[in-house]
Scaffold this motif. Structure first.
Motif, PDB file in Angstrom:
ATOM      1  N   THR A 183     -20.722 144.248 103.438  1.00 12.33           N
ATOM      2  CA  THR A 183     -20.638 144.728 104.820  1.00 12.33           C
ATOM      3  C   THR A 183     -19.671 145.884 104.974  1.00 12.33           C
ATOM      4  O   THR A 183     -19.902 146.807 105.740  1.00 12.33           O
ATOM      5  CB  THR A 183     -20.201 143.581 105.755  1.00 12.33           C
ATOM      6  N   TRP A 184     -18.553 145.870 104.249  1.00  9.67           N
ATOM      7  CA  TRP A 184     -17.446 146.813 104.390  1.00  9.67           C
ATOM      8  C   TRP A 184     -16.807 146.638 105.761  1.00  9.67           C
ATOM      9  O   TRP A 184     -17.000 147.415 106.669  1.00  9.67           O
ATOM     10  CB  TRP A 184     -17.896 148.258 104.185  1.00  9.67           C
ATOM     11  N   LEU A 185     -15.998 145.589 105.889  1.00  5.83           N
ATOM     12  CA  LEU A 185     -15.351 145.260 107.156  1.00  5.83           C
ATOM     13  C   LEU A 185     -14.518 146.398 107.743  1.00  5.83           C
ATOM     14  O   LEU A 185     -14.523 146.589 108.965  1.00  5.83           O
ATOM     15  CB  LEU A 185     -14.489 144.004 106.991  1.00  5.83           C
ATOM     16  N   PRO A 186     -13.753 147.164 106.924  1.00  9.79           N
ATOM     17  CA  PRO A 186     -13.027 148.284 107.537  1.00  9.79           C
ATOM     18  C   PRO A 186     -13.935 149.241 108.302  1.00  9.79           C
ATOM     19  O   PRO A 186     -13.527 149.813 109.313  1.00  9.79           O
ATOM     20  CB  PRO A 186     -12.372 148.973 106.333  1.00  9.79           C
ATOM     21  N   GLY A 187     -15.166 149.404 107.831  1.00 12.87           N
ATOM     22  CA  GLY A 187     -16.099 150.268 108.541  1.00 12.87           C
ATOM     23  C   GLY A 187     -16.387 149.764 109.936  1.00 12.87           C
ATOM     24  O   GLY A 187     -16.474 150.534 110.900  1.00 12.87           O
ATOM     25  N   LEU A 188     -16.552 148.452 110.075  1.00 10.35           N
ATOM     26  CA  LEU A 188     -16.763 147.861 111.395  1.00 10.35           C
ATOM     27  C   LEU A 188     -15.522 148.025 112.267  1.00 10.35           C
ATOM     28  O   LEU A 188     -15.625 148.274 113.474  1.00 10.35           O
ATOM     29  CB  LEU A 188     -17.104 146.378 111.259  1.00 10.35           C
ATOM     30  N   GLU A 189     -14.349 147.882 111.653  1.00 14.34           N
ATOM     31  CA  GLU A 189     -13.100 148.048 112.410  1.00 14.34           C
ATOM     32  C   GLU A 189     -12.956 149.476 112.918  1.00 14.34           C
ATOM     33  O   GLU A 189     -12.561 149.700 114.069  1.00 14.34           O
ATOM     34  CB  GLU A 189     -11.917 147.643 111.536  1.00 14.34           C
ATOM     35  N   TYR A 190     -13.278 150.453 112.063  1.00 19.16           N
ATOM     36  CA  TYR A 190     -13.234 151.852 112.496  1.00 19.16           C
ATOM     37  C   TYR A 190     -14.243 152.088 113.621  1.00 19.16           C
ATOM     38  O   TYR A 190     -13.927 152.733 114.625  1.00 19.16           O
ATOM     39  CB  TYR A 190     -13.554 152.805 111.337  1.00 19.16           C
ATOM     40  N   ALA A 191     -15.452 151.584 113.428  1.00 15.98           N
ATOM     41  CA  ALA A 191     -16.530 151.839 114.393  1.00 15.98           C
ATOM     42  C   ALA A 191     -16.207 151.240 115.754  1.00 15.98           C
ATOM     43  O   ALA A 191     -16.352 151.909 116.791  1.00 15.98           O
ATOM     44  CB  ALA A 191     -17.848 151.275 113.859  1.00 15.98           C
ATOM     45  N   TYR A 192     -15.774 149.982 115.790  1.00 16.03           N
ATOM     46  CA  TYR A 192     -15.464 149.347 117.074  1.00 16.03           C
ATOM     47  C   TYR A 192     -14.223 149.963 117.715  1.00 16.03           C
ATOM     48  O   TYR A 192     -14.023 149.841 118.927  1.00 16.03           O
ATOM     49  CB  TYR A 192     -15.278 147.842 116.900  1.00 16.03           C
ATOM     50  N   SER A 193     -13.381 150.621 116.918  1.00 16.49           N
ATOM     51  CA  SER A 193     -12.219 151.329 117.471  1.00 16.49           C
ATOM     52  C   SER A 193     -12.596 152.700 118.011  1.00 16.49           C
ATOM     53  O   SER A 193     -11.748 153.413 118.572  1.00 16.49           O
ATOM     54  CB  SER A 193     -11.139 151.483 116.395  1.00 16.49           C
ATOM     55  N   GLY A 194     -13.853 153.085 117.835  1.00 14.00           N
ATOM     56  CA  GLY A 194     -14.314 154.384 118.326  1.00 14.00           C
ATOM     57  C   GLY A 194     -13.932 155.543 117.434  1.00 14.00           C
ATOM     58  O   GLY A 194     -13.716 156.662 117.910  1.00 14.00           O
ATOM     59  N   LYS A 195     -13.859 155.282 116.109  1.00 16.63           N
ATOM     60  CA  LYS A 195     -13.479 156.318 115.155  1.00 16.63           C
ATOM     61  C   LYS A 195     -14.688 156.782 114.348  1.00 16.63           C
ATOM     62  O   LYS A 195     -15.571 155.978 114.010  1.00 16.63           O
ATOM     63  CB  LYS A 195     -12.404 155.808 114.192  1.00 16.63           C
ATOM     64  N   CYS A 196     -14.715 158.065 114.015  1.00 13.31           N
ATOM     65  CA  CYS A 196     -15.727 158.569 113.097  1.00 13.31           C
ATOM     66  C   CYS A 196     -15.444 158.062 111.691  1.00 13.31           C
ATOM     67  O   CYS A 196     -14.333 157.614 111.387  1.00 13.31           O
ATOM     68  CB  CYS A 196     -15.744 160.097 113.101  1.00 13.31           C
ATOM     69  N   ILE A 197     -16.428 158.155 110.823  1.00 10.52           N
ATOM     70  CA  ILE A 197     -16.301 157.620 109.462  1.00 10.52           C
ATOM     71  C   ILE A 197     -16.851 158.618 108.458  1.00 10.52           C
ATOM     72  O   ILE A 197     -17.914 159.230 108.675  1.00 10.52           O
ATOM     73  CB  ILE A 197     -17.060 156.278 109.335  1.00 10.52           C
ATOM     74  N   ILE A 198     -16.132 158.772 107.342  1.00 12.01           N
ATOM     75  CA  ILE A 198     -16.618 159.498 106.170  1.00 12.01           C
ATOM     76  C   ILE A 198     -16.892 158.464 105.083  1.00 12.01           C
ATOM     77  O   ILE A 198     -16.027 157.652 104.771  1.00 12.01           O
ATOM     78  CB  ILE A 198     -15.568 160.511 105.665  1.00 12.01           C
ATOM     79  N   GLN A 199     -18.092 158.476 104.508  1.00 12.04           N
ATOM     80  CA  GLN A 199     -18.421 157.446 103.517  1.00 12.04           C
ATOM     81  C   GLN A 199     -19.510 157.941 102.562  1.00 12.04           C
ATOM     82  O   GLN A 199     -20.277 158.856 102.880  1.00 12.04           O
ATOM     83  CB  GLN A 199     -18.868 156.163 104.219  1.00 12.04           C
TER      84      GLN A 199
END
Length: 310
Positions: A183-199
């Motif tokens: 799942t990559w939990l940090p990704g969910l944490e970033y997303a729900y915090s309203g942050k963009c993601i580089i992956q």
């Protein structure tokens, strides 16, 4: 073939289990039924949390969470964050290489690394060589004597889970370079915090593609598949043995860092808008903690009914 059902957080987990362990050809000799069965059980994060008397959110990943002051993280910088264990599979080496190739100390950027070696709170020290230290690892990745290095702050001590949303709120972009993930939990944490993601773009080896498919995500192309060597899964799980991983491409990651930086220089609000768009997208898929608990509860009720228990 000793279990009746397996719960998997992503579609990739289900595919990998069947392909790796040949569950599709294992049958129950007594009735010929395929075993084991599987159920998709999404993992969630706390998205609402407790509301204190002063109306501040406590322990939740949400855009309204208050940021905290981090060492030399000024408001006039674009702040990247990596949260994950210090091992090869997480791509920490590639992240550091790409970041230091993209920027110098003249650029208004910071990289916060929240990490320690391994991914176990207890027992993980047996995987660490006696000479291991983050400083030694860094010397093998980047030139620490280079006076032009961009600002990098590494936190290698355990942090209480209640402060993590505030730390994420203090940054602008979540970063990943996964060889293989569920799942990559940090990704969910970033997303729900309203942050963009580089992956890393790796649908063949990373389950986060179940939810990371909005304009708030900046994917970069990888170097293709390679065997999951012992170096990559040591200290994490024998589950990866014999599988393939996707190697992140440092040049493409560097270019993606620069792409995001240019967007921020032109209009910082654009990254915020994209981050909130990613949050809306993930919220509709409902990866909340409450939803995860309800899914498990409802499945247990179904199982009890099936076996004749009320």
């Amino acid at each position: 073939n000793k279990v009746d059902e397996i719960w998997c957080p992503t579609e990739l987990n289900i595919t990998r289990l069947y392909n790796s362990f040949n569950f599709n050809v294992l049958t129950n000799k007594s009735n010929g039924k395929l075993m084991p069965e599987y159920e998709r059980m999404k993992i969630g994060v706390e998205t609402e949390g407790t509301i204190a008397k002063d109306n501040k959110r406590l322990y939740s990943y949400h855009p309204d969470v208050q940021p905290i002051k981090i060492n030399n993280f000024s408001d006039d910088r674009l702040k990247f964050v990596f949260n994950g264990s210090w091992n090869h599979r997480k791509g920490i080496k590639e992240i550091l290489q790409a970041f230091t190739q993209a920027f110098t100390n003249k650029d208004k950027v910071s990289l916060l690394i929240l990490s320690k070696y391994g991914n176990r709170p207890y027992g993980w020290k047996k995987f660490i060589p006696k000479y291991w230290s983050i400083q030694r690892e860094l010397k093998n990745i980047i030139d620490l004597k280079n006076p032009n290095l961009p600002h990098i702050f590494i936190c290698d001590v355990p942090l209480h889970e209640y402060i993590m949303p505030n730390i994420i709120a203090s940054c602008d972009v979540g970063v990943g370079a996964s060889y293989g993930e569920s799942t990559w939990l940090p990704g969910l944490e970033y997303a729900y915090s309203g942050k963009c993601i580089i992956q890393n773009y790796a649908p063949d080896t990373c389950g986060y593609h179940d939810y990371l498919n909005s304009e708030g995500v900046f994917f970069y192309k990888n170097n293709g598949l390679s065997e999951a060597t012992k170096e990559l899964y040591r200290g994490t799980s024998e589950y990866y043995k014999g599988m393939n991983f996707t190697t992140p491409n440092v040049d493409n990651m560097r270019n993606t860092f620069l792409e995001v930086y240019k967007i921020w220089q032109k209009d910082p609000q654009e990254l915020k808008r994209r981050g909130l768009s990613l949050r809306d997208h993930v919220s509709k898929l409902d990866y909340s903690w409450d939803s995860s608990v309800k899914n498990v509860y409802n499945r247990l009720i179904e199982i009890n009914k099936r076996i004749g228990r009320s």
